[in-house]
Scaffold this active site. Sequence first.
Site, PDB file in Angstrom:
ATOM      1  N   ASN A  86     -13.949   5.878  11.932  1.00  0.00           N
ATOM      2  CA  ASN A  86     -13.271   6.944  11.190  1.00  0.00           C
ATOM      3  C   ASN A  86     -13.438   6.797   9.676  1.00  0.00           C
ATOM      4  O   ASN A  86     -13.852   7.737   8.987  1.00  0.00           O
ATOM      5  CB  ASN A  86     -11.775   6.941  11.572  1.00  0.00           C
ATOM      6  CG  ASN A  86     -10.967   7.862  10.692  1.00  0.00           C
ATOM      7  OD1 ASN A  86     -10.572   7.499   9.588  1.00  0.00           O
ATOM      8  ND2 ASN A  86     -10.735   9.076  11.144  1.00  0.00           N
ATOM      9  N   THR A 118      -8.781   8.673   4.769  1.00  0.00           N
ATOM     10  CA  THR A 118      -9.001   7.301   4.285  1.00  0.00           C
ATOM     11  C   THR A 118     -10.365   7.204   3.603  1.00  0.00           C
ATOM     12  O   THR A 118     -10.495   6.672   2.495  1.00  0.00           O
ATOM     13  CB  THR A 118      -8.885   6.290   5.431  1.00  0.00           C
ATOM     14  OG1 THR A 118      -7.696   6.566   6.161  1.00  0.00           O
ATOM     15  CG2 THR A 118      -8.846   4.872   4.915  1.00  0.00           C
ATOM     16  N   LYS A 142       3.297  -2.161  11.303  1.00  0.00           N
ATOM     17  CA  LYS A 142       1.993  -2.082  11.975  1.00  0.00           C
ATOM     18  C   LYS A 142       2.179  -2.491  13.420  1.00  0.00           C
ATOM     19  O   LYS A 142       3.111  -3.211  13.757  1.00  0.00           O
ATOM     20  CB  LYS A 142       0.997  -3.048  11.309  1.00  0.00           C
ATOM     21  CG  LYS A 142      -0.451  -2.698  11.558  1.00  0.00           C
ATOM     22  CD  LYS A 142      -0.938  -1.659  10.575  1.00  0.00           C
ATOM     23  CE  LYS A 142      -2.342  -1.216  10.859  1.00  0.00           C
ATOM     24  NZ  LYS A 142      -2.888  -0.424   9.753  1.00  0.00           N
ATOM     25  N   SER A 184      -0.851  10.717   5.820  1.00  0.00           N
ATOM     26  CA  SER A 184       0.142  10.665   6.898  1.00  0.00           C
ATOM     27  C   SER A 184       1.514  11.081   6.377  1.00  0.00           C
ATOM     28  O   SER A 184       2.261  11.796   7.049  1.00  0.00           O
ATOM     29  CB  SER A 184       0.242   9.244   7.463  1.00  0.00           C
ATOM     30  OG  SER A 184      -0.780   8.982   8.380  1.00  0.00           O
ATOM     31  N   ASP A 188      -5.465   3.355  13.818  1.00  0.00           N
ATOM     32  CA  ASP A 188      -6.190   2.295  13.103  1.00  0.00           C
ATOM     33  C   ASP A 188      -7.407   2.011  13.995  1.00  0.00           C
ATOM     34  O   ASP A 188      -7.817   2.905  14.769  1.00  0.00           O
ATOM     35  CB  ASP A 188      -5.304   1.045  12.915  1.00  0.00           C
ATOM     36  CG  ASP A 188      -5.883   0.057  11.910  1.00  0.00           C
ATOM     37  OD1 ASP A 188      -5.737   0.254  10.696  1.00  0.00           O
ATOM     38  OD2 ASP A 188      -6.531  -0.937  12.337  1.00  0.00           O
ATOM     39  N   LYS A 200       0.845  -1.203   0.000  1.00  0.00           N
ATOM     40  CA  LYS A 200       0.000   0.000   0.000  1.00  0.00           C
ATOM     41  C   LYS A 200       0.878   1.250   0.000  1.00  0.00           C
ATOM     42  O   LYS A 200       0.686   2.170  -0.795  1.00  0.00           O
ATOM     43  CB  LYS A 200      -0.874  -0.022   1.267  1.00  0.00           C
ATOM     44  CG  LYS A 200      -1.843   1.126   1.372  1.00  0.00           C
ATOM     45  CD  LYS A 200      -2.421   1.265   2.788  1.00  0.00           C
ATOM     46  CE  LYS A 200      -3.122   0.017   3.254  1.00  0.00           C
ATOM     47  NZ  LYS A 200      -3.915   0.258   4.501  1.00  0.00           N
TER      48      LYS A 200
HETATM   49  P1  NDP Z   1     -12.580   2.765  14.027  1.00  0.00           P
HETATM   50  O1  NDP Z   1     -12.134   2.163  15.291  1.00  0.00           O
HETATM   51  O2  NDP Z   1     -12.757   4.220  13.917  1.00  0.00           O
HETATM   52  O3  NDP Z   1     -13.948   2.078  13.544  1.00  0.00           O
HETATM   53  C1  NDP Z   1     -14.042   0.695  13.377  1.00  0.00           C
HETATM   54  C2  NDP Z   1     -15.473   0.368  12.975  1.00  0.00           C
HETATM   55  O4  NDP Z   1     -15.521  -0.986  12.561  1.00  0.00           O
HETATM   56  C3  NDP Z   1     -16.468   0.513  14.108  1.00  0.00           C
HETATM   57  O5  NDP Z   1     -17.711   0.849  13.592  1.00  0.00           O
HETATM   58  C4  NDP Z   1     -16.484  -0.884  14.693  1.00  0.00           C
HETATM   59  O6  NDP Z   1     -17.682  -1.198  15.388  1.00  0.00           O
HETATM   60  C5  NDP Z   1     -16.368  -1.736  13.453  1.00  0.00           C
HETATM   61  N1  NDP Z   1     -15.714  -3.007  13.803  1.00  0.00           N
HETATM   62  C6  NDP Z   1     -14.480  -3.170  14.311  1.00  0.00           C
HETATM   63  N2  NDP Z   1     -14.207  -4.457  14.543  1.00  0.00           N
HETATM   64  C7  NDP Z   1     -15.306  -5.117  14.175  1.00  0.00           C
HETATM   65  C8  NDP Z   1     -15.655  -6.476  14.188  1.00  0.00           C
HETATM   66  N3  NDP Z   1     -14.807  -7.431  14.630  1.00  0.00           N
HETATM   67  N4  NDP Z   1     -16.890  -6.788  13.718  1.00  0.00           N
HETATM   68  C9  NDP Z   1     -17.727  -5.829  13.257  1.00  0.00           C
HETATM   69  N5  NDP Z   1     -17.457  -4.512  13.248  1.00  0.00           N
HETATM   70  C10 NDP Z   1     -16.262  -4.172  13.694  1.00  0.00           C
HETATM   71  O7  NDP Z   1     -11.526   2.228  12.935  1.00  0.00           O
HETATM   72  P2  NDP Z   1     -11.206   2.801  11.476  1.00  0.00           P
HETATM   73  O8  NDP Z   1     -12.435   3.357  10.862  1.00  0.00           O
HETATM   74  O9  NDP Z   1      -9.995   3.627  11.577  1.00  0.00           O
HETATM   75  O10 NDP Z   1     -10.788   1.452  10.713  1.00  0.00           O
HETATM   76  C11 NDP Z   1     -11.719   0.669   9.976  1.00  0.00           C
HETATM   77  C12 NDP Z   1     -10.969  -0.197   8.986  1.00  0.00           C
HETATM   78  O11 NDP Z   1     -10.233   0.645   8.077  1.00  0.00           O
HETATM   79  C13 NDP Z   1      -9.927  -1.141   9.579  1.00  0.00           C
HETATM   80  O12 NDP Z   1      -9.872  -2.313   8.789  1.00  0.00           O
HETATM   81  C14 NDP Z   1      -8.618  -0.376   9.402  1.00  0.00           C
HETATM   82  O13 NDP Z   1      -7.504  -1.244   9.373  1.00  0.00           O
HETATM   83  C15 NDP Z   1      -8.866   0.265   8.063  1.00  0.00           C
HETATM   84  N6  NDP Z   1      -8.057   1.437   7.738  1.00  0.00           N
HETATM   85  C16 NDP Z   1      -8.018   2.516   8.577  1.00  0.00           C
HETATM   86  C17 NDP Z   1      -7.269   3.626   8.237  1.00  0.00           C
HETATM   87  C18 NDP Z   1      -7.267   4.861   9.063  1.00  0.00           C
HETATM   88  O14 NDP Z   1      -6.653   5.858   8.622  1.00  0.00           O
HETATM   89  N7  NDP Z   1      -7.930   4.908  10.208  1.00  0.00           N
HETATM   90  C19 NDP Z   1      -6.466   3.647   7.006  1.00  0.00           C
HETATM   91  C20 NDP Z   1      -6.654   2.504   6.152  1.00  0.00           C
HETATM   92  C21 NDP Z   1      -7.403   1.430   6.538  1.00  0.00           C
HETATM   93  P3  NDP Z   1     -17.744  -1.023  16.991  1.00  0.00           P
HETATM   94  O15 NDP Z   1     -17.862   0.446  17.223  1.00  0.00           O
HETATM   95  O16 NDP Z   1     -18.935  -1.811  17.375  1.00  0.00           O
HETATM   96  O17 NDP Z   1     -16.451  -1.598  17.487  1.00  0.00           O
HETATM   97  O1  2IT Z   2      -4.128   0.788   7.416  1.00  0.00           O
HETATM   98  C1  2IT Z   2      -3.666   1.943   7.288  1.00  0.00           C
HETATM   99  O2  2IT Z   2      -3.192   2.328   6.211  1.00  0.00           O
HETATM  100  C2  2IT Z   2      -3.710   2.842   8.435  1.00  0.00           C
HETATM  101  N1  2IT Z   2      -4.239   2.460   9.471  1.00  0.00           N
HETATM  102  C3  2IT Z   2      -3.081   4.209   8.345  1.00  0.00           C
HETATM  103  C4  2IT Z   2      -1.607   4.133   8.585  1.00  0.00           C
HETATM  104  C5  2IT Z   2      -0.891   5.457   8.694  1.00  0.00           C
HETATM  105  O3  2IT Z   2       0.307   5.397   8.995  1.00  0.00           O
HETATM  106  O4  2IT Z   2      -1.485   6.520   8.488  1.00  0.00           O
END
Ligand code: NDP
Ligand code: 2IT
Length: 449
Positions: free
Chosen positions: A244, A213, A129, A381, A169, A117
């Site tokens: 997020n 994201t 990570k 980032s 994350d 990525k």
């Molecule tokens: P958050 O913690 O902000 O939100 C996670 C969301 O996913 C919540 O709604 C949560 O529900 C739900 N969730 C988490 N685990 C589970 C599970 N086991 N089953 C069902 N729902 C689940 O995280 P992000 O939005 O930052 O991350 C979401 C995804 O995006 C992840 O896969 C992460 O790796 C990926 N990602 C994030 C980036 C970033 O910049 N933040 C960048 C690139 C990818 P609940 O509130 O009930 O826990």
């Molecule tokens: O999965 C991802 O790309 C992230 N959680 C963001 C990583 C970062 O360094 O901004």
Amino acid sequence: MPDLDSRLRPTFDEVLRRNPGEREFHQAVHEVLSSLGPVVSKHPEYTDGAIIRRLCEPERQIIFRVPWVDDSGQVQINRGFRVEFNSALGPYKGGLRFHPSVYLGIVKFLGFEQIFKNSLTGMPIGGGKGGSDFDPKGRSDAEVMRFCQSFMTELYRHIGEYTDVPAGDIGVGGREIGYLFGQYKRITNRYESGVLTGKGLTWGGSQVRPEATGYGLVFFVDEMLRTRGESFDGARVVVSGSGNVATHAIAKVHELGGTVVACSDSSGYVVDERGIDLDLLTEIKQVRRGRLKEYADAAGGSVAFVEGGSVWDVPCRIALPCATQNELDADAAATLVGHGCTIVAEGANMPCTPEAVRLLESAGVGFAPGKAANAGGVATSALEMQQNASRDSWTFEHTEERLSQIMRGIHDRCLETADTYGSPNNYSTGANVAGFIQVADAMLALGVI
Ligand code: NDP
Ligand code: 2IT
């Protein structure tokens, strides 16, 4: 799992043997290797130099105890991880995840994905990570602070702006990055802004990083639509998650004229045919850290909360999984296809199972893998690191424009590479091959290290 090219099978067998029980890591490695057959045919130097074998072995893996005291005075023990996977292109870069499901196999799958990525973004960042099995749900701010301080008391010795730059994350957002940065600053006596990204705007953060994201994902899909002569205008969209990534994806879809009719959390999903009310969602999930069910309670009327159900049962043209790994399986994929879904783009990391991806691709659904479609977060980032290094801060408009260009560039690079390597329109092949070649060439140049 379908079989691999015979030149790559021994590498995969070695991964299975060396990393027993790490199911998600095996899945992520298999997915990348399954694209590399045509690459090793064209470039024997990659197999001769054991590039792929080296790529599958993290450069460094750190596991540590995280003791902390909860509000009732009890000592709690968690496990902390940082996997520094590959630094051929730059300092290790990747988020920290705080979730009870975190173990070494999850951190390694995420770190492995991050290598390709980050390479695709074209920015000078390697892959890493980390995280912990700490569960922030139901914990007070003071408990989260004490946990973060204890976590950083070990992590600080492994990170640095030229070494390893963590970010957020699942379970790690602005609040946690604040506590982590505060403790790093205190221990090292350095205001080293570039050591973490996702910081607040008043203490070294970048505009657009919180949104990046989700916005980036939607820019990517917008480009996919454009290649088909379509747009978001009038599109019915379903997003999973409500964190997020999901929240900002919903915002950008609405800005571009689509309607997100459903989103979810780990307890169930809501359907709001008028379009998800972002102010209400943000107030409940981000500000109050509440449950999605409260959205239906507050919205009333025709808004339904379906406890424990699959959000993929809701008919849509575009599906954006933005919650977690393996949340969209073959049954869900078949339901989406049956409902006439034409695009699935991964906001989360590896949310679609391999069976789901095969089913979607063979049904002609446009599929965008996370390592391309969700790269906007880490790309921004890297823009934050750039601003920190030059002690500058850019406007929202300028930063969003950079993000948009990066996402559209990744989109085009995926398509061009897929074409060159004999899989036209296959974004998975394009992302894996384009991401791989850049890292592989750097590794060859740097020698056997
Ligand atoms: P958050 O913690 O902000 O939100 C996670 C969301 O996913 C919540 O709604 C949560 O529900 C739900 N969730 C988490 N685990 C589970 C599970 N086991 N089953 C069902 N729902 C689940 O995280 P992000 O939005 O930052 O991350 C979401 C995804 O995006 C992840 O896969 C992460 O790796 C990926 N990602 C994030 C980036 C970033 O910049 N933040 C960048 C690139 C990818 P609940 O509130 O009930 O826990
Ligand atoms: O999965 C991802 O790309 C992230 N959680 C963001 C990583 C970062 O360094 O901004």
